[in-house]
Enzyme design. Sequence first.
Site, PDB file in Angstrom:
ATOM      1  N   ASP A   6       0.843  -1.190   0.000  1.00  0.00           N
ATOM      2  CA  ASP A   6       0.000   0.000   0.000  1.00  0.00           C
ATOM      3  C   ASP A   6       0.875   1.235   0.000  1.00  0.00           C
ATOM      4  O   ASP A   6       1.972   1.245   0.568  1.00  0.00           O
ATOM      5  CB  ASP A   6      -0.984   0.000   1.173  1.00  0.00           C
ATOM      6  CG  ASP A   6      -0.319   0.022   2.539  1.00  0.00           C
ATOM      7  OD1 ASP A   6       0.040   1.128   3.005  1.00  0.00           O
ATOM      8  OD2 ASP A   6      -0.156  -1.047   3.143  1.00  0.00           O
ATOM      9  N   GLU A 100      -7.159   4.293  12.575  1.00  0.00           N
ATOM     10  CA  GLU A 100      -6.020   4.327  13.484  1.00  0.00           C
ATOM     11  C   GLU A 100      -5.907   5.719  14.079  1.00  0.00           C
ATOM     12  O   GLU A 100      -6.653   6.624  13.723  1.00  0.00           O
ATOM     13  CB  GLU A 100      -4.733   3.938  12.761  1.00  0.00           C
ATOM     14  CG  GLU A 100      -4.399   4.813  11.560  1.00  0.00           C
ATOM     15  CD  GLU A 100      -3.139   4.344  10.846  1.00  0.00           C
ATOM     16  OE1 GLU A 100      -2.097   4.212  11.506  1.00  0.00           O
ATOM     17  OE2 GLU A 100      -3.199   4.125   9.619  1.00  0.00           O
TER      18      GLU A 100
END
Length: 211
Positions: A6, A100
């Site tokens: 990613d 997150e």
Amino acid sequence: TVQGFDISSYQPSVNFAGAYSAGARFVIIKATEGTSYTNPSFSSQYNGATTATGNYFIRGGYHFAHPGETTGAAQADYFIAHGGGWSGDGITLPGMLDLESEGSNPACWGLSAASMVAWIKAFSDRYHAVTGRYPMLYTNPSWWSSCTGNSNAFVNTNPLVLANRYASAPGTIPGGWPYQTIWQNSDAYAYGGSNNFINGSIDNLKKLATG
């Protein structure tokens, strides 16, 4: 397992051909954050992943959630409008919602566990209503436990992308998911960004793309 990675704007120029030759077959690219940020490199990265020297990656976008700022539905709409949608072309992954903490923001963005679960559900439901797919959820066990109360509300709908870096195995699976769909095991992939593995074979990856 199948290799993937990613990337975000921190990797504006990626050697996709090299990554493909090294065995990578999927890439997840940051598209948006909150309702005010778009990755300026997203289009070139997405197109590069699609046309890498005649070899294509199965690819998709991800959205970095700011749950304390605007609604889940609003952020899903923003994500979809800026490259995060899904199509049934066989090479597009469902979008990924990155959950997150960030910098100086409160660890759980100022939300209670119940409010966080409701926010994630609002994002997920809007994404599903527009695209026909539920988004993948990226998180780590500590954040999920602290910020959602280790909710199991998404087990039957949303694939889990588990962050557990520099470990020899995926480790603890939060939220009642029986397994992770993708495991992010480092933030130092040789061709940029973070290292990921699909849980299964290339057929599992293709199934994730096609739904």
